[in-house]
Design an enzyme around this catalytic site. Structure first.
Site, PDB file in Angstrom:
ATOM      1  CD  GLU A   1     -13.032  11.428  -0.765  1.00 17.91           C
ATOM      2  OE1 GLU A   1     -12.469  10.330  -0.650  1.00 17.91           O
ATOM      3  OE2 GLU A   1     -12.427  12.470  -1.089  1.00 17.91           O
TER       4      GLU A   1
ATOM      5  N   GLY B   1       0.853  -1.193   0.000  1.00 19.98           N
ATOM      6  CA  GLY B   1       0.000   0.000   0.000  1.00 19.98           C
ATOM      7  C   GLY B   1       0.886   1.239   0.000  1.00 19.98           C
TER       8      GLY B   1
ATOM      9  CD  GLN C   1      -2.049  14.352   4.438  1.00 24.23           C
ATOM     10  OE1 GLN C   1      -1.066  15.077   4.551  1.00 24.23           O
ATOM     11  NE2 GLN C   1      -3.274  14.815   4.354  1.00 24.23           N
TER      12      GLN C   1
ATOM     13  CE  LYS D   1      -9.651  12.835  -3.082  1.00 21.56           C
ATOM     14  NZ  LYS D   1      -9.740  12.480  -1.708  1.00 21.56           N
TER      15      LYS D   1
ATOM     16  CG  ASP E   1      -4.504   3.161   7.617  1.00 25.82           C
ATOM     17  OD1 ASP E   1      -3.826   4.205   7.644  1.00 25.82           O
ATOM     18  OD2 ASP E   1      -5.617   3.084   7.063  1.00 25.82           O
TER      19      ASP E   1
HETATM   20  P1  FAD Z   1      -3.058   0.090   2.394  1.00 23.41           P
HETATM   21  O1  FAD Z   1      -2.947   1.180   1.415  1.00 23.41           O
HETATM   22  O2  FAD Z   1      -4.408  -0.414   2.757  1.00 23.41           O
HETATM   23  O3  FAD Z   1      -2.169  -1.134   1.865  1.00 23.41           O
HETATM   24  C1  FAD Z   1      -2.113  -2.367   2.517  1.00 23.41           C
HETATM   25  C2  FAD Z   1      -1.514  -3.375   1.530  1.00 23.41           C
HETATM   26  O4  FAD Z   1      -1.337  -4.618   2.207  1.00 23.41           O
HETATM   27  C3  FAD Z   1      -2.404  -3.669   0.322  1.00 23.41           C
HETATM   28  O5  FAD Z   1      -1.627  -3.695  -0.840  1.00 23.41           O
HETATM   29  C4  FAD Z   1      -2.986  -5.053   0.619  1.00 23.41           C
HETATM   30  O6  FAD Z   1      -3.242  -5.792  -0.567  1.00 23.41           O
HETATM   31  C5  FAD Z   1      -1.835  -5.675   1.404  1.00 23.41           C
HETATM   32  N1  FAD Z   1      -2.278  -6.726   2.321  1.00 23.41           N
HETATM   33  C6  FAD Z   1      -3.264  -6.647   3.257  1.00 23.41           C
HETATM   34  N2  FAD Z   1      -3.350  -7.808   3.917  1.00 23.41           N
HETATM   35  C7  FAD Z   1      -2.395  -8.628   3.402  1.00 23.41           C
HETATM   36  C8  FAD Z   1      -1.981  -9.956   3.695  1.00 23.41           C
HETATM   37  N3  FAD Z   1      -2.562 -10.674   4.644  1.00 23.41           N
HETATM   38  N4  FAD Z   1      -0.956 -10.480   2.962  1.00 23.41           N
HETATM   39  C9  FAD Z   1      -0.348  -9.764   1.993  1.00 23.41           C
HETATM   40  N5  FAD Z   1      -0.697  -8.497   1.678  1.00 23.41           N
HETATM   41  C10 FAD Z   1      -1.708  -7.949   2.373  1.00 23.41           C
HETATM   42  N6  FAD Z   1      -6.080   9.101   2.753  1.00 23.41           N
HETATM   43  C11 FAD Z   1      -5.539  10.295   2.343  1.00 23.41           C
HETATM   44  O7  FAD Z   1      -4.510  10.729   2.875  1.00 23.41           O
HETATM   45  N7  FAD Z   1      -6.121  11.026   1.342  1.00 23.41           N
HETATM   46  C12 FAD Z   1      -7.231  10.601   0.685  1.00 23.41           C
HETATM   47  O8  FAD Z   1      -7.728  11.297  -0.215  1.00 23.41           O
HETATM   48  C13 FAD Z   1      -7.813   9.349   1.081  1.00 23.41           C
HETATM   49  N8  FAD Z   1      -8.908   8.880   0.446  1.00 23.41           N
HETATM   50  C14 FAD Z   1      -9.428   7.659   0.805  1.00 23.41           C
HETATM   51  C15 FAD Z   1     -10.540   7.190   0.102  1.00 23.41           C
HETATM   52  C16 FAD Z   1     -11.104   5.962   0.438  1.00 23.41           C
HETATM   53  C17 FAD Z   1     -12.299   5.471  -0.331  1.00 23.41           C
HETATM   54  C18 FAD Z   1     -10.524   5.185   1.489  1.00 23.41           C
HETATM   55  C19 FAD Z   1     -11.110   3.838   1.846  1.00 23.41           C
HETATM   56  C20 FAD Z   1      -9.424   5.650   2.190  1.00 23.41           C
HETATM   57  C21 FAD Z   1      -8.857   6.896   1.855  1.00 23.41           C
HETATM   58  N9  FAD Z   1      -7.740   7.403   2.532  1.00 23.41           N
HETATM   59  C22 FAD Z   1      -7.197   8.615   2.148  1.00 23.41           C
HETATM   60  C23 FAD Z   1      -7.088   6.612   3.598  1.00 23.41           C
HETATM   61  C24 FAD Z   1      -5.883   5.850   2.987  1.00 23.41           C
HETATM   62  O9  FAD Z   1      -6.258   5.206   1.802  1.00 23.41           O
HETATM   63  C25 FAD Z   1      -5.294   4.842   3.963  1.00 23.41           C
HETATM   64  O10 FAD Z   1      -4.966   5.508   5.158  1.00 23.41           O
HETATM   65  C26 FAD Z   1      -4.028   4.221   3.337  1.00 23.41           C
HETATM   66  O11 FAD Z   1      -4.382   3.399   2.246  1.00 23.41           O
HETATM   67  C27 FAD Z   1      -3.231   3.419   4.357  1.00 23.41           C
HETATM   68  O12 FAD Z   1      -2.060   2.967   3.736  1.00 23.41           O
HETATM   69  P2  FAD Z   1      -1.365   1.620   4.187  1.00 23.41           P
HETATM   70  O13 FAD Z   1      -0.094   1.512   3.399  1.00 23.41           O
HETATM   71  O14 FAD Z   1      -1.282   1.544   5.656  1.00 23.41           O
HETATM   72  O15 FAD Z   1      -2.383   0.457   3.771  1.00 23.41           O
HETATM   73  P1  NAD Z   2     -14.181   7.513   9.896  1.00 25.40           P
HETATM   74  O1  NAD Z   2     -13.933   6.805  11.161  1.00 25.40           O
HETATM   75  O2  NAD Z   2     -13.423   8.762   9.643  1.00 25.40           O
HETATM   76  O3  NAD Z   2     -15.734   7.857   9.759  1.00 25.40           O
HETATM   77  C1  NAD Z   2     -16.713   6.890  10.061  1.00 25.40           C
HETATM   78  C2  NAD Z   2     -18.044   7.561  10.324  1.00 25.40           C
HETATM   79  O4  NAD Z   2     -19.002   6.543  10.595  1.00 25.40           O
HETATM   80  C3  NAD Z   2     -18.018   8.486  11.536  1.00 25.40           C
HETATM   81  O5  NAD Z   2     -18.570   9.735  11.183  1.00 25.40           O
HETATM   82  C4  NAD Z   2     -18.848   7.754  12.568  1.00 25.40           C
HETATM   83  O6  NAD Z   2     -19.554   8.632  13.438  1.00 25.40           O
HETATM   84  C5  NAD Z   2     -19.800   6.953  11.693  1.00 25.40           C
HETATM   85  N1  NAD Z   2     -20.345   5.785  12.398  1.00 25.40           N
HETATM   86  C6  NAD Z   2     -19.670   4.916  13.190  1.00 25.40           C
HETATM   87  N2  NAD Z   2     -20.526   4.010  13.718  1.00 25.40           N
HETATM   88  C7  NAD Z   2     -21.754   4.301  13.241  1.00 25.40           C
HETATM   89  C8  NAD Z   2     -23.049   3.723  13.417  1.00 25.40           C
HETATM   90  N3  NAD Z   2     -23.240   2.657  14.194  1.00 25.40           N
HETATM   91  N4  NAD Z   2     -24.098   4.265  12.749  1.00 25.40           N
HETATM   92  C9  NAD Z   2     -23.927   5.335  11.928  1.00 25.40           C
HETATM   93  N5  NAD Z   2     -22.729   5.939  11.755  1.00 25.40           N
HETATM   94  C10 NAD Z   2     -21.651   5.423  12.382  1.00 25.40           C
HETATM   95  O7  NAD Z   2     -13.932   6.418   8.740  1.00 25.40           O
HETATM   96  P2  NAD Z   2     -13.650   6.639   7.180  1.00 25.40           P
HETATM   97  O8  NAD Z   2     -14.479   7.712   6.614  1.00 25.40           O
HETATM   98  O9  NAD Z   2     -13.711   5.280   6.568  1.00 25.40           O
HETATM   99  O10 NAD Z   2     -12.130   7.137   7.152  1.00 25.40           O
HETATM  100  C11 NAD Z   2     -11.090   6.286   7.625  1.00 25.40           C
HETATM  101  C12 NAD Z   2      -9.755   7.013   7.555  1.00 25.40           C
HETATM  102  O11 NAD Z   2      -9.404   7.244   6.185  1.00 25.40           O
HETATM  103  C13 NAD Z   2      -9.804   8.388   8.228  1.00 25.40           C
HETATM  104  O12 NAD Z   2      -8.573   8.637   8.849  1.00 25.40           O
HETATM  105  C14 NAD Z   2      -9.976   9.333   7.076  1.00 25.40           C
HETATM  106  O13 NAD Z   2      -9.392  10.600   7.345  1.00 25.40           O
HETATM  107  C15 NAD Z   2      -9.227   8.622   5.950  1.00 25.40           C
HETATM  108  N6  NAD Z   2      -9.841   9.000   4.667  1.00 25.40           N
HETATM  109  C16 NAD Z   2      -9.399  10.158   4.116  1.00 25.40           C
HETATM  110  C17 NAD Z   2      -9.987  10.591   2.947  1.00 25.40           C
HETATM  111  C18 NAD Z   2      -9.517  11.897   2.357  1.00 25.40           C
HETATM  112  O14 NAD Z   2      -8.546  12.461   2.850  1.00 25.40           O
HETATM  113  N7  NAD Z   2     -10.181  12.397   1.333  1.00 25.40           N
HETATM  114  C19 NAD Z   2     -11.006   9.849   2.339  1.00 25.40           C
HETATM  115  C20 NAD Z   2     -11.427   8.673   2.959  1.00 25.40           C
HETATM  116  C21 NAD Z   2     -10.841   8.255   4.128  1.00 25.40           C
END
Ligand code: FAD
Ligand code: NAD
Length: 394
Positions: A163, A11, A308, A367, A291
Site C-alpha cells: 500500500e 486505537g 477489523q 476501501k 494487536d
Molecule cells: P492501534 O490502532 O495501533 O492503537 C494503539 C493506541 O495505543 C494508539 O492510539 C497509540 O497512540 C496508543 N499507545 C501506544 N503505546 C502507548 C503508551 N505507551 N501509552 C499510551 N498510549 C499508547 N487493518 C485492517 O483491518 N484494514 C486495513 O485496511 C489496514 N490497513 C493498514 C495500513 C497500514 C499502513 C498499517 C500500518 C496497518 C493497517 N492495518 C489494517 C492494521 C491495523 O491498523 C492494526 O491492526 C490496528 O491499528 C490495531 O489496532 P489496535 O487498537 O490494536 O492498535
Molecule cells: P506482514 O507481516 O503482513 O508482512 C511483512 C512482510 O515482510 C512479509 O511478506 C515478510 O515475508 C516480509 N519480510 C519479513 N522479513 C523480511 C526480510 N528480512 N527481508 C525482506 N522481507 C521480509 O506485515 P504488514 O504488512 O506490516 O502487516 C501487519 C498486519 O497489518 C497484518 O496483519 C496485515 O494484514 C495488517 N494490514 C492490513 C492492511 C489491509 O487490510 N489493507 C494493510 C496493512 C496492514
C-alpha cells in the site's frame, strides 16, 4: 484517584470499547499518548503525501459525549497487576477493571542496524516524518546530484509495504514536477524475502497488483532477504547492497512490549494470552484487545492483527466487561472477516469484500467505504460530516 474502568490506548480496540461503554452508560477513563485517535489503516496515505497528517486524526474529546468519560493524555510505562495500578510518565492510575489496547510496534527480527537506520509507518507522526524525509532527500539531490537521494527502498511486501509503494508511486511524480527533477531518475523498490508479494490476496489478484505497480515504475524484488542495514544501505542475501537515501521497514509487527515487560504471559510476538472472553489468562479483571491480544480460535489459529479484528474485540470487551460487573454471562469472541482490501494508490486496489474478489476502482471504493464505516462506528453521521473534507475523499 481510583478508576473503575481504565482503558489504555485509543486505537481501534480502545476507541470501540470506549464508544460502546458510553452507549452502555458505563463510566471509564482512557489513557492515551496523544489527545487524538489516528487512522492507522491510512498511514500509507499520510506518508505518501495525500492530505495533511492532521486529516488522519480525530480529537478524542470529539468522540466522547458523556461527562463520565475521561481522557488522560499520558504515556503508559508499566502495569502492576498485584497493586492494580498503571504507571505513566505523568502519573499513576489505580483501576478495578483494566482494558489494554496498546497496539503494535515494528518487528525487527534482530536484523542488525534495521531499527536504527530505517523509517517505520508506526504512527501519524512517523508517517509525517517519512514524507518530510523523502522531500528533504529530493532537495539534497538538487544540491549535490547524488542519485542515492532519489532511491527509496521499502522492506517487506505485505499489505503495509505494498500500500505504501502504491501511494509513493502516485506522489513521487508530483514531487518531481514541483522540484524540477526528472521522474525517471527516481528508484522506488520493494524488497521481499518470500517468493510472492501480498500473500493475503489470491494469485490472480496478486498478478494484477504486480502489473499495476511495475507499470507505474516500481521495482518489485522477491526472494530477496534483508540481512543488515546501515545508514543509507540495505544488505540483502546473495546480491549487491542497495544504496538508498530513504529506507522504510514494513516487514512485520509485534505487540506493544509493555505487556511482556509487565510480566504477562505472552506468545512469540509479545501478545498477551487471553481466554475466549478476551480476559488476560493472568488476571480476569484485565481484558486485552487488538494487536496486543494473543487470541486463538477453537482450532488454535491466531486471528490476524488487523483493524477489523481490533474493532470487533473492542466492542465485545465493552459488553463482557459490563456483563462481568453485573454478574451476567459473557460471550466468546468470534472473529468475522469482512475481507481484505489492498489499495495500490488513491483510486485503485485489489482484494475481496465479504469473499467477493474486487479490483481496480471498485476495490478503491470498497476501501473508502471501510473508512466511512469506521467513522460511523466512532461518531455517526456527525463525525462523517466533520471529516468528509479530509480523510473521506468523497
Ligand atoms: P492501534 O490502532 O495501533 O492503537 C494503539 C493506541 O495505543 C494508539 O492510539 C497509540 O497512540 C496508543 N499507545 C501506544 N503505546 C502507548 C503508551 N505507551 N501509552 C499510551 N498510549 C499508547 N487493518 C485492517 O483491518 N484494514 C486495513 O485496511 C489496514 N490497513 C493498514 C495500513 C497500514 C499502513 C498499517 C500500518 C496497518 C493497517 N492495518 C489494517 C492494521 C491495523 O491498523 C492494526 O491492526 C490496528 O491499528 C490495531 O489496532 P489496535 O487498537 O490494536 O492498535
Ligand atoms: P506482514 O507481516 O503482513 O508482512 C511483512 C512482510 O515482510 C512479509 O511478506 C515478510 O515475508 C516480509 N519480510 C519479513 N522479513 C523480511 C526480510 N528480512 N527481508 C525482506 N522481507 C521480509 O506485515 P504488514 O504488512 O506490516 O502487516 C501487519 C498486519 O497489518 C497484518 O496483519 C496485515 O494484514 C495488517 N494490514 C492490513 C492492511 C489491509 O487490510 N489493507 C494493510 C496493512 C496492514
Amino acid at each position: 484517584m481510583k478508576h473503575n474502568i481504565l482503558i489504555l490506548g485509543a486505537g481501534y480496540a480502545g476507541m470501540l470499547t470506549a464508544t460502546r461503554l458510553e452507549r452502555l452508560s458505563a463510566p471509564f477513563t482512557m489513557v492515551n499518548k496523544k489527545p487524538y485517535h489516528y487512522f492507522t489503516t491510512l498511514l500509507h496515505e499520510a506518508a505518501g503525501g495525500r492530505g495533511n497528517p492532521i486529516d488522519y486524526t480525530v480529537p478524542i474529546e470529539k468522540v466522547f459525549h458523556k461527562q463520565t468519560s475521561q481522557l488522560v493524555v499520558d504515556e503508559v510505562t508499566a502495569i502492576n497487576r498485584e497493586a492494580r495500578t498503571v504507571t505513566g510518565k505523568s502519573g499513576t492510575y489505580e483501576y478495578e477493571y483494566l482494558v489494554i489496547a496498546l497496539g503494535w510496534v515494528p518487528e525487527y527480527f534482530g536484523i542488525p542496524g534495521l531499527a536504527e537506520h530505517s523509517l517505520q509507518l508506526s504512527s501519524v507522526d512517523a508517517a509525517a516524518h517519512i514524507r518530510q524525509h523523502i522531500e528533504n532527500e529530493f532537495k539534497s539531490y538538487l544540491q549535490d546530484q547524488d542519485l542515492t537521494h532519489l532511491r527509496i527502498a521499502v522492506g517487506g511486501a505485505g499489505l503495509t509495504g505494498i500500500e505504501l509503494v502504491g501511494e509513493l508511486l502516485d506522489w513521487v511524480p508530483k514531487l518531481c514536477v514541483e522540484l524540477g527533477i526528472d521522474r525517471h531518475l527516481v528508484d522506488v523498490q520493494n524488497i521481499e524475502a518470500m517468493p510472492n508479494i501480498l500473500p493475503q490476496v489470491s494469485p490472480d489478484l496478486r498478478e494484477i497488483a504486480k502489473l499495476t505497480l511495475t507499470e507505474r515504475g516500481a521495482k518489485l524484488r522477491t526472494n530477496t532477504k534483508i540481512v543488515k542495514v546501515e545508514a543509507g544501505a540495505v544488505y540483502v542475501e546473495g546480491d549487491e547492497p542497495v544504496q538508498a537515501g530513504t529506507i522504510i521497514w514494513t516487514g512485520g509487527v509485534r505487540a506493544n512490549p509493555i505487556l511482556a515487560e509487565s510480566g504477562f504471559t505472552v506468545d512469540r510476538r509479545g501478545k498477551a494470552q487471553v481466554n475466549a472472553y478476551l480476559q488476560s489468562v493472568d488476571d480476569d479483571h484485565i481484558f486485552v484487545g487488538g494487536d496486543s491480544a494473543g487470541f486463538q480460535d477453537e482450532n488454535g489459529k491466531p486471528v490476524p492483527p488487523t483493524a477489523q479484528t481490533a474493532s470487533q474485540m473492542g466492542k465485545l470487551i465493552a459488553d463482557n466487561l459490563t456483563a462481568l460487573m453485573h454478574g451476567q454471562l459473557m460471550r466468546s469472541f468470534e472473529y468475522k472477516s469482512k475481507g481484505t482490501l489492498a489499495s495500490l494508490g488513491p483510486e485503485v486496489g485489489v482484494g475481496d469484500a465479504f469473499g467477493i474478489p474486487v479490483r481496480g476502482v471498485v476495490a478503491g471504493l470498497a476501501k473508502e467505504a471501510t473508512k466511512v464505516e469506521h467513522l460511523w462506528e466512532l461518531g455517526g453521521l456527525r463525525l462523517i460530516a466533520d471529516k468528509s473534507g479530509d480523510v473521506v475523499h468523497l
